[in-house]
Design a protein around this motif. Structure first.
Motif, PDB file in Angstrom:
ATOM      1  N   GLY A 109      49.434 -66.134  83.475  1.00  0.00           N
ATOM      2  CA  GLY A 109      49.330 -64.758  83.986  1.00  0.00           C
ATOM      3  C   GLY A 109      47.894 -64.275  84.011  1.00  0.00           C
ATOM      4  N   ALA A 110      47.158 -64.607  82.955  1.00  0.00           N
ATOM      5  CA  ALA A 110      45.744 -64.200  82.903  1.00  0.00           C
ATOM      6  C   ALA A 110      44.947 -64.852  84.018  1.00  0.00           C
ATOM      7  N   SER A 117      42.960 -52.354  83.234  1.00  0.00           N
ATOM      8  CA  SER A 117      43.442 -51.386  82.252  1.00  0.00           C
ATOM      9  C   SER A 117      44.355 -52.038  81.211  1.00  0.00           C
ATOM     10  N   SER A 118      44.926 -53.189  81.554  1.00  0.00           N
ATOM     11  CA  SER A 118      45.846 -53.882  80.644  1.00  0.00           C
ATOM     12  C   SER A 118      45.240 -55.152  80.051  1.00  0.00           C
ATOM     13  N   LEU A 119      44.027 -55.477  80.474  1.00  0.00           N
ATOM     14  CA  LEU A 119      43.446 -56.764  80.085  1.00  0.00           C
ATOM     15  C   LEU A 119      43.263 -56.891  78.574  1.00  0.00           C
ATOM     16  N   ALA A 120      42.754 -55.853  77.928  1.00  0.00           N
ATOM     17  CA  ALA A 120      42.500 -55.919  76.484  1.00  0.00           C
ATOM     18  C   ALA A 120      43.803 -56.151  75.715  1.00  0.00           C
ATOM     19  N   HIS A 121      44.831 -55.399  76.094  1.00  0.00           N
ATOM     20  CA  HIS A 121      46.130 -55.565  75.435  1.00  0.00           C
ATOM     21  C   HIS A 121      46.689 -56.967  75.675  1.00  0.00           C
ATOM     22  N   GLU A 123      45.007 -59.739  76.360  1.00  0.00           N
ATOM     23  CA  GLU A 123      44.232 -60.740  75.625  1.00  0.00           C
ATOM     24  C   GLU A 123      44.564 -60.716  74.131  1.00  0.00           C
ATOM     25  N   ASN A 124      44.814 -59.498  73.590  1.00  0.00           N
ATOM     26  CA  ASN A 124      45.204 -59.386  72.181  1.00  0.00           C
ATOM     27  C   ASN A 124      46.548 -60.089  71.937  1.00  0.00           C
ATOM     28  N   ARG A 125      47.462 -59.860  72.874  1.00  0.00           N
ATOM     29  CA  ARG A 125      48.788 -60.486  72.749  1.00  0.00           C
ATOM     30  C   ARG A 125      48.674 -62.005  72.807  1.00  0.00           C
ATOM     31  N   VAL A 129      49.665 -64.774  69.820  1.00  0.00           N
ATOM     32  CA  VAL A 129      50.565 -65.905  70.049  1.00  0.00           C
ATOM     33  C   VAL A 129      49.877 -67.214  69.676  1.00  0.00           C
ATOM     34  N   GLN A 130      48.617 -67.348  70.080  1.00  0.00           N
ATOM     35  CA  GLN A 130      47.899 -68.575  69.760  1.00  0.00           C
ATOM     36  C   GLN A 130      47.687 -68.738  68.251  1.00  0.00           C
ATOM     37  N   SER A 131      47.397 -67.632  67.561  1.00  0.00           N
ATOM     38  CA  SER A 131      47.220 -67.693  66.102  1.00  0.00           C
ATOM     39  C   SER A 131      48.526 -68.056  65.414  1.00  0.00           C
ATOM     40  N   LYS A 132      49.613 -67.459  65.879  1.00  0.00           N
ATOM     41  CA  LYS A 132      50.916 -67.766  65.295  1.00  0.00           C
ATOM     42  C   LYS A 132      51.276 -69.225  65.537  1.00  0.00           C
TER      43      LYS A 132
END
Length: 223
Positions: A109-110, A117-121, A123-125, A129-132
């Motif tokens: 999706g990225a 306006s939604s990019l920061a959110h 990327e955080n998500r 997911v990658q950390s988990k």
């Protein structure tokens, strides 16, 4: 570049799926061996009955009864731990498979494009997911190390079976009464020993395959 990313994501999914199958294979091997170990318990009971029927000569059989019982209990205890670990492995590998698919979808999706306006959110998500996913990989690695230890414990029990077979052979030469049934116990123990060795080898191979896949996924990172 796009084709490389797609290829990496596909490779990661395939390896994660293979890891899941390894974990399920370990669980199935432990379950199957647990069923077979019930036969060891029956062998101990049969020897106990023979000891009672043999009378004063049954003292030698009582030693065999105790040894068979000790082997069966040891295997049962190892399998209880191995089954618990395998269940955790299976659940964690399912979670890892889900996270890998989710990370792949988010990255796709990225790449397609996200509104600023939604990019920061977004990327955080993706980072969460990658950390988990990395935590899942680390947990799976620890559990596979436990499997290695538990399979080694089974191996130490397996090497104790041939001496018990030798003990029974000695008793057969001393006790003529019901010697055919004792000889049958020898064959049953030998068959179980072969089965146990085979299961240990299979689980060792599965564990090594799982560790290799984990190493590759960890170095590859989230795709």
């Amino acid at each position: 570049m796009k084709s490389d990313q797609d290829s990496n994501r596909l490779e990661s999914t395939q390896k994660t799926t293979a890891l899941y199958r390894v974990c399920m294979g370990l669980s199935e091997e432990a379950r199957s061996l647990g069923i077979q170990n019930e036969g060891m318990k029956r062998l101990g009971l049969n020897a106990q009955v023979l000891a009672a029927q043999t009378g004063t000569e049954g003292s030698a059989l009582e030693v065999i009864v105790a040894e068979i019982g000790r082997l069966s209990r040891g295997i049962r205890e190892c399998l209880a731990d191995l089954t618990d670990t395998s269940k955790i492995l299976s659940d964690a590998s399912i979670g890892l498979l889900h996270l890998s698919h989710l990370a792949g979808s988010l990255e796709l999706g990225a790449r397609i494009g996200i509104d600023s306006s939604s990019l920061a959110h977004y990327e955080n998500r993706l980072g969460e997911v990658q950390s988990k996913r990395q935590r899942h990989l680390a947990n799976l690695g620890q559990r596979l190390d436990q499997v290695a230890s538990q399979v080694s414990d089974l191996g130490r029990i397996a090497v104790k079976i041939p001496p018990v077979v030798t003990m029974i052979r000695i008793v057969v030469t001393e006790i003529r009464f019901r010697s055919e049934e004792l000889a049958g116990t020898i064959e049953d123990l030998k068959s179980f020993h072969l089965l146990l060795d085979g299961k240990i080898e299979t689980m060792s191979i599965l564990r090594r395959d799982g560790s290799r896949l984990l190493d590759e996924l960890s170095t590859q990172g989230a795709r």
